[in-house]
Scaffold this motif. Structure first.
Motif, short mmCIF file in Angstrom:
data_model
loop_
_atom_site.label_atom_id
_atom_site.label_comp_id
_atom_site.label_asym_id
_atom_site.label_seq_id
_atom_site.Cartn_x
_atom_site.Cartn_y
_atom_site.Cartn_z
N GLN A 1 0.84 -1.19 0.00
CA GLN A 1 0.00 0.00 0.00
C GLN A 1 0.88 1.24 0.00
O GLN A 1 1.77 1.36 0.82
N VAL A 2 0.64 2.15 -0.92
CA VAL A 2 1.44 3.36 -1.00
C VAL A 2 0.90 4.40 -0.02
O VAL A 2 -0.31 4.50 0.19
N GLN A 3 1.78 5.15 0.60
CA GLN A 3 1.41 6.24 1.50
C GLN A 3 1.60 7.55 0.76
O GLN A 3 2.65 7.79 0.16
N GLU B 1 6.76 4.25 0.29
CA GLU B 1 6.43 2.83 0.28
C GLU B 1 5.60 2.50 -0.95
O GLU B 1 5.10 3.37 -1.65
N GLY B 2 5.46 1.26 -1.23
CA GLY B 2 4.63 0.82 -2.34
C GLY B 2 5.19 1.19 -3.70
O GLY B 2 6.21 1.87 -3.81
N THR B 3 4.51 0.77 -4.73
CA THR B 3 4.93 1.02 -6.10
C THR B 3 4.32 2.32 -6.60
O THR B 3 3.14 2.59 -6.41
N PHE B 4 5.12 3.13 -7.24
CA PHE B 4 4.66 4.44 -7.74
C PHE B 4 4.81 4.54 -9.25
O PHE B 4 3.91 4.99 -9.94
N ARG C 1 9.23 10.26 -6.93
CA ARG C 1 8.00 9.65 -6.40
C ARG C 1 6.99 10.73 -6.01
O ARG C 1 6.36 10.67 -4.93
N THR C 2 6.83 11.69 -6.86
CA THR C 2 5.98 12.84 -6.57
C THR C 2 5.12 13.20 -7.78
O THR C 2 5.60 13.15 -8.92
N VAL C 3 3.88 13.57 -7.50
CA VAL C 3 3.00 14.09 -8.53
C VAL C 3 2.63 15.52 -8.13
O VAL C 3 2.49 15.82 -6.95
N SER D 1 -13.71 5.81 -7.93
CA SER D 1 -13.75 4.36 -7.70
C SER D 1 -12.58 3.63 -8.34
O SER D 1 -12.28 2.49 -7.99
N GLN D 2 -11.90 4.28 -9.27
CA GLN D 2 -10.75 3.67 -9.94
C GLN D 2 -9.46 3.91 -9.18
O GLN D 2 -8.40 3.44 -9.61
N PHE D 3 -9.54 4.63 -8.10
CA PHE D 3 -8.34 5.01 -7.34
C PHE D 3 -8.41 4.49 -5.92
O PHE D 3 -9.49 4.27 -5.36
N ALA D 4 -7.22 4.30 -5.34
CA ALA D 4 -7.12 3.87 -3.95
C ALA D 4 -5.91 4.58 -3.33
O ALA D 4 -5.23 5.36 -3.98
N SER D 5 -5.62 4.32 -2.09
CA SER D 5 -4.46 4.89 -1.40
C SER D 5 -4.50 6.42 -1.38
O SER D 5 -3.61 7.10 -1.88
N TRP D 6 -5.52 6.98 -0.81
CA TRP D 6 -5.71 8.42 -0.75
C TRP D 6 -4.81 9.07 0.29
O TRP D 6 -4.53 8.50 1.34
#
Length: 125
Positions: free
Chosen positions: A1-3, A26-29, A77-79, A110-115
């Motif tokens: 899970q990405v933070q 953490e997690g894949t970006f 690892r930034t947007v 609904s297509q997104f997670a890890s808010w």
């Protein structure tokens, strides 16, 4: 899970600019699309912009086209969300999120997670 941690919000006058950042730990970006959403008080969370994993594609809600620009730096690892010509209808809590599946380009929550926790944008004269 990405933070995810958003930053860069604040108070700006109409016509002003802000640059939001969203750092992932953490997690894949790098192989996932990322998105920005916003939520005004008492309203549902709405799509603002998303960008593909390789930054080759981006999509925006009509109300921000030509004013907002989404970008992604996989090495950092930034947007980012560059917001120019801010209007009175733009204030909200802005969230970033990683898409649920690799290589997509979603436009719905609904297509997104890890808010992330959100960053507040206020437009006031």
């Amino acid at each position: 899970q990405v933070q995810l941690v958003e930053s860069g919000g604040g108070v700006v006058q109409p016509g002003g600019s802000l640059r939001l950042s969203c750092a992932a730990s953490e997690g894949t970006f790098s192989t996932y699309a990322m998105g920005w959403f916003r939520q005004a008080p008492g309203k549902e969370r709405k799509f603002v912009a998303s960008i593909s994993w390789d930054s080759r594609r981006a999509t925006y809600v009509d109300s921000v086209k030509g004013r907002f620009t989404i970008s992604k730096d996989n090495a950092k690892r930034t947007v980012y969300l560059q917001m120019d010509s801010l209007k009175p209808e733009d204030p909200a809590l802005y969230f970033c999120s990683r898409e649920r599946w690799p290589n997509g380009l979603g436009t719905h929550a609904s297509q997104f997670a890890s808010w992330g926790q959100g960053t507040q944008v206020t437009v006031s004269s």
